[in-house]
Motif scaffolding. Structure first.
Motif, PDB file in Angstrom:
ATOM      1  N   ARG A  51       0.911  -1.509   0.002  1.00 51.78           N
ATOM      2  CA  ARG A  51       0.118   0.085  -0.004  1.00 51.78           C
ATOM      3  C   ARG A  51       0.827   1.379  -0.035  1.00 51.78           C
ATOM      4  O   ARG A  51       0.461   2.233  -0.764  1.00 51.78           O
ATOM      5  N   MET A  52       2.088   1.083   0.720  1.00 57.21           N
ATOM      6  CA  MET A  52       2.811   2.173   0.800  1.00 57.21           C
ATOM      7  C   MET A  52       3.746   2.477  -0.770  1.00 57.21           C
ATOM      8  O   MET A  52       3.978   3.572  -1.023  1.00 57.21           O
ATOM      9  N   LEU A  53       3.983   1.322  -1.246  1.00 60.00           N
ATOM     10  CA  LEU A  53       4.593   1.310  -2.511  1.00 60.00           C
ATOM     11  C   LEU A  53       3.732   1.918  -3.564  1.00 60.00           C
ATOM     12  O   LEU A  53       4.249   2.765  -4.574  1.00 60.00           O
ATOM     13  N   THR A  54       2.489   1.879  -3.274  1.00 57.26           N
ATOM     14  CA  THR A  54       1.601   2.229  -4.489  1.00 57.26           C
ATOM     15  C   THR A  54       0.765   3.729  -4.041  1.00 57.26           C
ATOM     16  O   THR A  54      -0.023   3.995  -4.541  1.00 57.26           O
ATOM     17  N   GLY A  55       1.422   4.330  -2.927  1.00 55.58           N
ATOM     18  CA  GLY A  55       0.905   5.686  -2.765  1.00 55.58           C
ATOM     19  C   GLY A  55      -0.366   5.605  -2.092  1.00 55.58           C
ATOM     20  O   GLY A  55      -1.144   6.500  -1.798  1.00 55.58           O
ATOM     21  N   PHE A  58       0.732   6.215   4.187  1.00 51.33           N
ATOM     22  CA  PHE A  58       2.112   7.133   4.566  1.00 51.33           C
ATOM     23  C   PHE A  58       2.977   6.408   5.678  1.00 51.33           C
ATOM     24  O   PHE A  58       2.413   5.970   6.532  1.00 51.33           O
ATOM     25  N   PRO A  59       4.134   6.762   5.356  1.00 48.04           N
ATOM     26  CA  PRO A  59       4.986   6.181   6.307  1.00 48.04           C
ATOM     27  C   PRO A  59       4.907   6.876   7.619  1.00 48.04           C
ATOM     28  O   PRO A  59       4.529   8.078   7.616  1.00 48.04           O
ATOM     29  N   SER A  60       5.327   6.397   8.682  1.00 47.43           N
ATOM     30  CA  SER A  60       5.381   6.924  10.140  1.00 47.43           C
ATOM     31  C   SER A  60       6.875   7.322  10.308  1.00 47.43           C
ATOM     32  O   SER A  60       7.151   8.405  10.590  1.00 47.43           O
ATOM     33  N   ALA A  61       7.635   6.702   9.453  1.00 47.20           N
ATOM     34  CA  ALA A  61       9.111   7.265   9.271  1.00 47.20           C
ATOM     35  C   ALA A  61       9.828   6.624   8.049  1.00 47.20           C
ATOM     36  O   ALA A  61       9.217   5.380   7.586  1.00 47.20           O
ATOM     37  N   GLY A  62      10.545   7.275   7.613  1.00 41.61           N
ATOM     38  CA  GLY A  62      11.427   6.594   6.412  1.00 41.61           C
ATOM     39  C   GLY A  62      10.711   7.277   5.111  1.00 41.61           C
ATOM     40  O   GLY A  62       9.999   8.177   5.109  1.00 41.61           O
ATOM     41  N   SER A  63      11.029   6.369   4.029  1.00 38.19           N
ATOM     42  CA  SER A  63      10.754   6.991   2.688  1.00 38.19           C
ATOM     43  C   SER A  63      10.578   5.842   1.822  1.00 38.19           C
ATOM     44  O   SER A  63      11.363   4.797   1.700  1.00 38.19           O
ATOM     45  N   VAL A  64       9.815   6.207   0.573  1.00 38.14           N
ATOM     46  CA  VAL A  64       9.423   5.149  -0.355  1.00 38.14           C
ATOM     47  C   VAL A  64       9.656   6.112  -1.718  1.00 38.14           C
ATOM     48  O   VAL A  64       9.178   7.166  -1.920  1.00 38.14           O
ATOM     49  N   ARG A  65      10.613   5.273  -2.762  1.00 31.77           N
ATOM     50  CA  ARG A  65      10.717   6.027  -3.963  1.00 31.77           C
ATOM     51  C   ARG A  65      10.703   4.955  -5.077  1.00 31.77           C
ATOM     52  O   ARG A  65      11.159   4.134  -5.061  1.00 31.77           O
ATOM     53  N   ASN A  70       8.552  10.172  -4.849  1.00 29.24           N
ATOM     54  CA  ASN A  70       7.543   9.627  -4.009  1.00 29.24           C
ATOM     55  C   ASN A  70       6.157   9.378  -4.851  1.00 29.24           C
ATOM     56  O   ASN A  70       5.815  10.167  -5.534  1.00 29.24           O
ATOM     57  N   PRO A  71       5.614   8.229  -4.549  1.00 34.15           N
ATOM     58  CA  PRO A  71       4.504   7.728  -5.295  1.00 34.15           C
ATOM     59  C   PRO A  71       3.074   8.583  -5.095  1.00 34.15           C
ATOM     60  O   PRO A  71       2.129   8.485  -5.625  1.00 34.15           O
ATOM     61  N   VAL A  72       3.213   9.055  -3.726  1.00 33.41           N
ATOM     62  CA  VAL A  72       1.766   9.546  -3.000  1.00 33.41           C
ATOM     63  C   VAL A  72       1.400  10.912  -4.021  1.00 33.41           C
ATOM     64  O   VAL A  72       2.097  11.608  -4.324  1.00 33.41           O
ATOM     65  N   GLU A  73       0.097  10.671  -4.728  1.00 36.35           N
ATOM     66  CA  GLU A  73      -0.411  11.856  -5.458  1.00 36.35           C
ATOM     67  C   GLU A  73       0.479  12.082  -6.624  1.00 36.35           C
ATOM     68  O   GLU A  73       0.622  13.183  -6.863  1.00 36.35           O
ATOM     69  N   ASN A  74       0.974  11.400  -7.211  1.00 37.65           N
ATOM     70  CA  ASN A  74       2.071  11.425  -8.105  1.00 37.65           C
ATOM     71  C   ASN A  74       1.492  10.637  -9.487  1.00 37.65           C
ATOM     72  O   ASN A  74       1.904   9.350  -9.653  1.00 37.65           O
ATOM     73  N   SER A  75       0.927  11.173 -10.252  1.00 39.36           N
ATOM     74  CA  SER A  75       0.325  10.640 -11.401  1.00 39.36           C
ATOM     75  C   SER A  75       1.306  10.300 -12.264  1.00 39.36           C
ATOM     76  O   SER A  75       1.232   9.139 -13.122  1.00 39.36           O
ATOM     77  N   PHE A  83      -1.503  -2.379  -9.375  1.00 42.09           N
ATOM     78  CA  PHE A  83      -1.605  -3.017  -8.260  1.00 42.09           C
ATOM     79  C   PHE A  83      -2.776  -3.886  -8.303  1.00 42.09           C
ATOM     80  O   PHE A  83      -3.902  -3.470  -8.041  1.00 42.09           O
ATOM     81  N   VAL A  84      -2.688  -5.141  -8.187  1.00 39.26           N
ATOM     82  CA  VAL A  84      -3.822  -6.130  -8.151  1.00 39.26           C
ATOM     83  C   VAL A  84      -3.763  -6.779  -6.934  1.00 39.26           C
ATOM     84  O   VAL A  84      -2.986  -7.601  -6.489  1.00 39.26           O
TER      85      VAL A  84
END
Length: 304
Positions: A51-55, A58-65, A70-75, A83-84
């Motif tokens: 779920r965090m990989l697909t935006g 949200f992380p409590s700490a750290g980062s996903v790229r 950052n995948p969050v709200e990044n069209s 994501f199936v």
């Protein structure tokens, strides 16, 4: 090793929900164009990670790229991801044909001809409401979307569990054949470890929210052995080796040890009347998981 920049980069990723640490300080990277297995028991944190990989979380700490962003709200990033999930839901009245007809809006590389071929392979009734499809038919719909999306990153969160054995192997064969022609990054989350073991090029294992294993599948194959015989003889043979698991019955013992055995090891085992057997991919993952330490307390998770 692929020298390109990672397509997925996760650094120090933690996620907590109230008093539960779903993920704790997870760090790994995946190079482009590989099939990676995301393995672990129920509650290990696999779905939270996806779920965090697909935006979607949200992380409590750290980062996903993903692709360096950052995948969050990044069209720009999200349109390259499919994501199936087994838990996928569609609007009331949606039929299977509506799902496939709308797919090109979400996936720039959608292959309608391939999707049509897969509909025939999996015998999917297109004019039936999705909510009225059997579990196996819903799984087939997810598999078709995932394969025909041809997305640069395709993530399967066990959507094929509803398929029978024949249909699952059709999925595996089709996935491998299509991947050979059109390589991309595929992340498979599954409990059917031995079924998919020959597909995997890399393995991530989560246990109680921690990353237990981040290793190539090739290096894992044959990396452990089971030694069986009289308990005293087994103990002498395995002394000084890393023990992953031990079973005893009366005066007999079976011990799983890490590491590849040499020809000299096999001769020594034969001389001691011990039996050496390979350890299946699934059993190795189970043994590694059951010997791992508990996850840290949620109180130590740092929130941003």
């Amino acid at each position: 090793m692929n020298s390109q920049n990672p397509v997925i980069q996760v650094d120090g990723l933690s996620r907590s929900y109230r008093d539960v640490a779903a993920l704790w300080d997870v760090t790994f990277s995946l190079q482009p164009n590989m099939i990676c297995g995301l393995l672990g028991r129920n509650g290990a944190g696999k779905t939270t990670l996806m779920r965090m990989l697909t935006g979607q979380d949200f992380p409590s700490a750290g980062s996903v790229r993903l692709f360096g962003e950052n995948p969050v709200e990044n069209s720009t990033v999200l349109q390259q991801i499919c994501f199936v999930s087994e838990a996928q839901r569609y609007p009331d009245g949606f039929q299977a044909r509506h799902v496939l007809a709308g797919a090109p809006w979400f996936f720039a590389d959608w292959d309608a001809a391939f999707a049509d071929d897969l509909v025939g392979k999996f015998r999917l009734p297109l004019k039936r409401d999705v909510k009225k499809l059997s579990r196996g038919q819903q799984s087939a719909l997810g598999v078709i979307v995932g394969l025909a999306s041809r997305a640069s990153i395709t993530i399967f969160d066990e959507p094929y569990l509803g398929l029978d054995a024949v249909a699952r192997h059709t999925f595996y064969d089709t996935l491998l054949a299509d991947y050979a022609e059109r390589p991309r990054t595929i992340l498979l989350s599954t409990h059917l470890i031995d079924e998919v073991s020959n597909l995997l090029e890399h393995v991530l294992v989560l246990d109680e929210g921690r990353l237990l294993l981040d290793q190539s599948a090739e290096s894992l194959r044959g990396s452990a052995a089971a030694v069986a015989g009289r308990a005293g003889d087994v103990d002498s043979f395995v002394e000084g080796r890393q023990i992953l698991h031990r079973d005893t019955l009366g005066g007999l013992a079976t011990v799983t040890i890490a590491g590849r055995l040499t020809a000299a090891d096999h001769r020594a085992a034969t001389a001691a009347n011990l039996e050496i057997a390979p350890v299946s991919f699934q059993q190795l993952i189970v043994d590694l998981s059951t010997r791992s330490a508990p996850a840290p307390a949620v109180a130590s998770v740092v929130h941003e």
